[in-house]
Write a protein that holds these residues in place. Structure first.
Motif, PDB file in Angstrom:
ATOM      1  N   ILE A 117       0.917  -1.041  -0.046  1.00 42.18           N
ATOM      2  CA  ILE A 117      -0.006   0.020   0.130  1.00 42.18           C
ATOM      3  C   ILE A 117       0.903   1.041   0.166  1.00 42.18           C
ATOM      4  O   ILE A 117       0.732   2.060  -0.913  1.00 42.18           O
ATOM      5  CB  ILE A 117      -0.982   0.167   1.149  1.00 42.18           C
ATOM      6  N   ARG A 118       1.808   1.395   1.034  1.00 45.02           N
ATOM      7  CA  ARG A 118       2.492   2.417   1.030  1.00 45.02           C
ATOM      8  C   ARG A 118       3.460   2.814  -0.106  1.00 45.02           C
ATOM      9  O   ARG A 118       3.681   3.840  -0.669  1.00 45.02           O
ATOM     10  CB  ARG A 118       3.702   2.367   2.403  1.00 45.02           C
ATOM     11  N   GLU A 119       4.137   1.442  -0.725  1.00 46.60           N
ATOM     12  CA  GLU A 119       5.105   1.863  -1.745  1.00 46.60           C
ATOM     13  C   GLU A 119       4.146   1.887  -3.091  1.00 46.60           C
ATOM     14  O   GLU A 119       5.037   2.400  -4.105  1.00 46.60           O
ATOM     15  CB  GLU A 119       5.840   0.634  -1.714  1.00 46.60           C
ATOM     16  N   ALA A 128      13.231  17.148  -1.181  1.00 48.19           N
ATOM     17  CA  ALA A 128      13.904  16.363   0.282  1.00 48.19           C
ATOM     18  C   ALA A 128      14.527  15.395  -0.283  1.00 48.19           C
ATOM     19  O   ALA A 128      15.708  14.989   0.209  1.00 48.19           O
ATOM     20  CB  ALA A 128      12.523  16.014   1.042  1.00 48.19           C
ATOM     21  N   GLU A 129      14.410  14.606  -1.216  1.00 49.26           N
ATOM     22  CA  GLU A 129      15.104  13.473  -1.498  1.00 49.26           C
ATOM     23  C   GLU A 129      15.277  12.996  -3.212  1.00 49.26           C
ATOM     24  O   GLU A 129      15.876  12.224  -3.657  1.00 49.26           O
ATOM     25  CB  GLU A 129      14.544  12.161  -0.868  1.00 49.26           C
ATOM     26  N   HIS A 130      14.247  13.591  -3.875  1.00 50.18           N
ATOM     27  CA  HIS A 130      14.054  13.157  -5.488  1.00 50.18           C
ATOM     28  C   HIS A 130      14.925  14.051  -6.231  1.00 50.18           C
ATOM     29  O   HIS A 130      15.465  13.613  -7.225  1.00 50.18           O
ATOM     30  CB  HIS A 130      12.898  13.432  -5.997  1.00 50.18           C
ATOM     31  N   GLY A 131      15.473  15.096  -5.718  1.00 52.07           N
ATOM     32  CA  GLY A 131      16.552  15.956  -6.491  1.00 52.07           C
ATOM     33  C   GLY A 131      15.647  16.983  -7.338  1.00 52.07           C
ATOM     34  O   GLY A 131      14.694  17.283  -7.166  1.00 52.07           O
ATOM     35  N   GLY A 184       4.196  10.078   3.045  1.00 48.20           N
ATOM     36  CA  GLY A 184       5.751  10.121   2.984  1.00 48.20           C
ATOM     37  C   GLY A 184       6.334   9.590   4.167  1.00 48.20           C
ATOM     38  O   GLY A 184       5.941   8.864   5.050  1.00 48.20           O
ATOM     39  N   HIS A 185       7.682  10.084   4.398  1.00 50.10           N
ATOM     40  CA  HIS A 185       8.685   9.512   5.613  1.00 50.10           C
ATOM     41  C   HIS A 185       8.453  10.624   6.572  1.00 50.10           C
ATOM     42  O   HIS A 185       9.235  11.366   6.578  1.00 50.10           O
ATOM     43  CB  HIS A 185       9.835   9.598   4.752  1.00 50.10           C
ATOM     44  N   LEU A 186       7.452  10.379   7.320  1.00 50.56           N
ATOM     45  CA  LEU A 186       7.160  11.284   8.442  1.00 50.56           C
ATOM     46  C   LEU A 186       8.321  11.216   9.195  1.00 50.56           C
ATOM     47  O   LEU A 186       8.697  12.624   9.980  1.00 50.56           O
ATOM     48  CB  LEU A 186       5.852  10.968   9.295  1.00 50.56           C
ATOM     49  N   LEU A 206       7.547  15.242   3.308  1.00 51.77           N
ATOM     50  CA  LEU A 206       6.140  14.950   2.499  1.00 51.77           C
ATOM     51  C   LEU A 206       6.230  14.686   1.181  1.00 51.77           C
ATOM     52  O   LEU A 206       7.144  15.488   0.588  1.00 51.77           O
ATOM     53  CB  LEU A 206       5.289  16.176   2.949  1.00 51.77           C
ATOM     54  N   HIS A 207       5.354  13.957   0.773  1.00 52.69           N
ATOM     55  CA  HIS A 207       5.135  13.606  -0.665  1.00 52.69           C
ATOM     56  C   HIS A 207       3.984  14.264  -0.997  1.00 52.69           C
ATOM     57  O   HIS A 207       2.555  13.733  -0.269  1.00 52.69           O
ATOM     58  CB  HIS A 207       5.258  12.323  -1.065  1.00 52.69           C
ATOM     59  N   LEU A 208       3.672  15.158  -1.644  1.00 52.12           N
ATOM     60  CA  LEU A 208       2.415  15.707  -2.068  1.00 52.12           C
ATOM     61  C   LEU A 208       2.056  15.605  -3.531  1.00 52.12           C
ATOM     62  O   LEU A 208       2.724  15.812  -4.460  1.00 52.12           O
ATOM     63  CB  LEU A 208       2.452  17.345  -1.809  1.00 52.12           C
TER      64      LEU A 208
END
Ligand code: FAD
Ligand code: MLT
Ligand code: ZN
Length: 559
Positions: free
Chosen positions: A423-425, A511-514, A470-472, A477-479
Motif C-alpha cells: 500500500i505504502r510503496e 527532500a530526496e528526489h532531486g 511520506g517519510h514522516l 512529505l510527498h504531495l
C-alpha cells in the motif's frame, strides 16, 4: 481510552493477542520465518508505466540533428508541471553525426551502441511517462575506461550527455531534454568485493539495488537504503540522487553510508576516490560533491558502501489515527519507546489508501471497517524477537490508551506484511495510473507538514485529488496532485504557491528526489543566491563545456 477498551480493541484485531506463526518454532525455523519476512515484504520489481511516446518519435532519420532538436522542442512544449518551463536547446552543443557513431562503435563493443528506435525510445521517456527527449543514441559502456573514452570524446566534440541508471527518477533528470546522448550504466553491474567483517560492499554503479540487497543479505548484512523502485534503480542512480527512502530514519543519508566513489569527469578524467576507510580526513571530502549531483558533475562508475548488519527480527504494524496531530505525537512516542529498534515510520492519508486500493491489483486496506483519516506504517527491526514484539505491543497498547492510535494491526505473516508495504510503496504507481500527477517532494517541519496538503485541497477544490504521504520520521512529505490529464490552469494554482509556501517555512523543495529538469529553475526557493553561485562555479570548474546533464539541477541563468 481506558486500558480495558484498548485491550479489547487490540484483541478484536487479533494480531496482538494471536500467537505469532513464528512463536514456538524451533530456533532455526524461527529465524528463517523472519528472513522470509525481510526479503518478501516489498514488491520486487516496479512495473513499467511507460506508455508509447505521446510526443514525436525519433523516426525522422538518425543524423537529422536539427530535426531531432526541433521535435524535442515540441515535446517540451507539452504541459506537464514545472517541466513546461520553456528551455531552448543550447546551440553550443553539436549535433550527432555519422562520424560520432563510428567513433563510439570503435571504442565500445557492438551491443554498446544502441540505435534501435524502440530501445532508444524507451530510454528517452521517464518512468512516469511525463518527461521525454529525442535522443537518437544510447551508449552502454562495460567499464570505466569506456565511460572515460565516451566523455572525453563528447567533451571535445561538445556533444551533450545524459547519464542514466535505472530511469526511475521522478524529476525528469534521467532522460534527455533534446538530443543528448544517453549513457546507460546497466552494463556495469559487477560486484567487486565484499568485506564481510566490516560489511563494506564495493560494486559498479549499474548494479540494481535489489540485487545488491539480495547479495548482502546472504552475507548477513543489509543495504542501508531501500525504496519502492529497488527492483529497477541502480546504486549509481541512488548515489547520484542521494536517494532517501524507507530506511533513512534508521540508517541516515548516503552521505554517511557511502565510503568511496570512482567518478569519471566531463573531460574523461577518472577520479579514484574509492576508499573503503571509515575515517579519512585528508583534505576536502570530494565524494560528497558527487552524491546528489544528479549526473551534472560526473558519471559515477564505482561505489563502496557501508552495509549494516542484518537483524533477525522484523515486525510491521499498520495503524490508523484520527487526526494529523496524533500521527505527530505517535512519531515522538515511537522515537521514545521504540528508539533503537524503529526502522520505518511512514505515513499516508486516507486518499492514498483509497487510491492504492482502487488502482493496484490485490491491494486491500487491512483496516477495512475503519474510515480513518490517517494511516501510519511502523516497522521495527531488532535482534531479539520476543523482546522486540513485547516492546511493540506495549507501545501500541499505550498509544491506544492515550488516544493516539484509533485502530491497528500487526502483520502475522509475510503476505500481511507485504500488503502493508505494498500500500505504502504503491502510492506512486497508483498516482501515475490516474493519468496526470503533479509531484512535490518537500522537507517541512513535522508540525506544519500536513498544512500544505489541506491548503492545496482548498485551492484546488474538486478539480484534482490531493494526496499527502511520506517519510514522516524524516520530515519528508510527498504531495501528489492527481487528475485525469495535465492542464495549465491546475498547474497555475499549484505553482509557485507550493514553492513559496515551503520556502516560507524554511523547508526544502526537494527532500530526496532531486531537482532534475522539473525544479532546476526553482532552486532559489531553498538555496541562497550565494550558494547557487558557488554551485555554478563548481559546475563550470568540473564541466566547463557543460556537457553533463544540461538544463538540469541549476538554473540556466547562472551557467
Ligand atoms: P535514474 O533515474 O536513471 O537517474 C536519476 C538521476 O541520476 C539522473 O539525473 C541521472 O542523470 C543521474 N544518474 C543516474 N546514474 C548515474 C551515474 N552512474 N552517474 C551519474 N549520474 C547518474 N527516491 C527516493 O529518494 N526515495 C524513495 O523512497 C523513492 N521511491 C521511489 C519509488 C518509486 C516507485 C519510483 C519510481 C521512484 C522512487 N524514487 C525514490 C526515485 C528514484 O527511484 C530514485 O531517485 C533513484 O535513486 C534513482 O535511481 P536510478 O538508477 O533509477 O536513476
Ligand atoms: C516514495 O516515498 O514513495 C517515493 O519517494 C516515491 C514517490 O513519492 O512517488
Ligand atoms: Zn519517498
Amino acid at each position: 481510552m481506558a486500558r480495558r477498551e484498548a485491550a479489547r480493541l487490540l484483541r478484536r484485531l487479533g494480531p496482538l493477542a494471536v500467537e505469532s506463526p513464528t512463536r514456538g518454532m524451533p530456533h532455526c525455523q524461527h529465524e528463517s520465518a523472519n528472513r522470509i519476512v525481510n526479503s518478501c515484504r516489498r514488491f520486487h520489481w516496479i512495473p513499467s508505466l511507460q506508455r508509447p511516446l505521446c510526443g514525436p518519435t525519433t523516426s525522422g532519420g538518425i543524423y537529422e540533428g536539427q530535426s531531432s532538436a526541433k521535435k524535442a522542442c515540441e515535446v517540451q512544449k507539452r504541459t506537464f508541471g514545472s517541466a513546461a518551463t520553456h528551455i531552448q536547446r543550447n546551440p553550443a552543443y553539436s549535433e550527432l553525426n555519422s562520424d560520432d557513431v563510428s567513433y563510439f562503435k570503435s571504442i565500445l563493443c557492438e551491443n554498446g551502441v544502441v540505435q534501435d528506435e524502440d530501445r532508444v525510445a524507451v530510454a528517452n521517456v521517464d518512468w512516469m511517462g511525463k518527461y521525454s527527449g529525442a535522443s537518437q543514441l544510447l551508449l552502454l559502456p562495460k567499464n570505466t575506461t569506456e565511460v572515460s573514452k565516451i566523455l572525453s570524446y563528447c567533451n571535445t566534440r561538445r556533444l551533450a550527455v545524459v547519464p542514466q541508471g535505472g530511469n526511475t527518477g521522478l524529476v525528469g533528470g534521467s532522460v534527455p531534454v533534446y538530443d543528448e546522448v544517453i549513457v546507460g550504466l546497466s552494463g556495469m553491474d559487477k560486484i567487486i568485493s565484499f568485506d564481510n567483517v566490516n560489511g563494506i560492499l564495493t560494486c559498479e554503479a549499474g548494479c540494481v539495488l535489489e540485487n545488491l540487497s539480495n547479495f548482502v543479505e546472504n552475507e548477513g548484512f543489509i543495504m542501508p537504503l531501500d525504496l519502492g523502485a529497488k527492483g529497477s534503480c541502480h546504486i549509481g542512480g541512488n548515489v547520484s540522487t542521494n536517494a532517501g527512502g524507507l530506511r533513512f530514519i534508521r540508517y541516515g543519508s548516503l552521505h554517511g553510508s557511502v565510503l568511496g566513489l570512482e567518478v569519471v569527469l566531463a573531460d574523461g578524467t577518472i577520479l579514484d576516490m574509492l576508499t573503503t576507510l571509515r575515517k579519512d580526513n585528508t583534505g576536502y571530502d570530494l565524494k560528497h560533491l558527487f552524491i546528489g549531483s544528479e549526473g551534472s558533475l560526473g558519471v559515477v562508475t564505482k561505489i563502496s558502501v557501508l552495509t549494516p548488519a542484518k537483524l533477525p527480527s522484523t515486525n510491521v504494524a499498520f495503524l490508523s489515527c484520527n487526526d494529523y496531530k496524533s500521527c505527530q505525537k505517535l512519531l515522538l512516542a515511537a522515537r521514545r519507546s521504540l528508539g533503537e529498534i524503529l526502522s520505518a515510520f511512514e505515513f499516508m492519508d486516507h486518499h492514498c489508501i483509497d487510491l492504492a486500493v482502487r488502482h493496484l491489483e490485490g491491494v486491500h486496506n487491512p483496516l477495512p471497517a475503519s474510515p480513518y483519516k490517517f494511516y501510519v506504517l511502523i516497522e521495527i527491526t531488532g535482534s531479539d524477537e520476543s523482546y522486540d514484539k513485547t516492546k511493540l505491543e506495549a507501545f501500541l497498547l499505550r498509544s491506544m490508551e492515550d488516544g493516539l492510535v484509533a485502530d491497528g494491526v500487526i502483520a502475522q505473516d509475510i503476505s500481511q506484511a507485504s500488503n502493508f508495504w505494498r500500500i505504502r510503496e504503491g502510492i506512486s504507481e497508483a498516482s501515475v495510473k490516474v493519468g496526470a500527477v503533479y509531484k512535490y517532494d518537500l522537507s517541512i517541519p513535522v508540525e506544519k507538514l500536513y498544512d500544505i496538503v489541506e491548503e492545496m485541497r482548498c485551492r484546488l477544490g474538486d478539480s484534482a485529488e490531493v494526496l499527502g504521504y511520506g517519510h514522516l520520521g524524516d520530515g519528508n512529505l510527498h504531495l501528489n496532485i492527481v487528475s485525469s490529464k495535465y492542464d495549465d490552469n491546475t498547474l497555475e494554482r499549484i505553482e509557485p504557491f507550493v514553492y513559496e509556501w515551503t520556502s516560507a517555512q524554511r523547508g526544502s523543495i526537494s527532500a530526496e528526489h532531486g531537482l532534475g529538469l522539473m525544479k532546476a529553475e526553482k532552486i532559489h526557493y531553498s538555496k541562497s543566491p550565494e550558494a547557487v553561485q558557488l554551485m555554478a562555479s563548481i559546475k563550470k570548474l568540473l564541466d566547463p563545456n557543460s556537457i553533463l546533464n544540461p538544463y538540469k539541477v541549476l538554473p540556466q541563468s547562472v551557467l
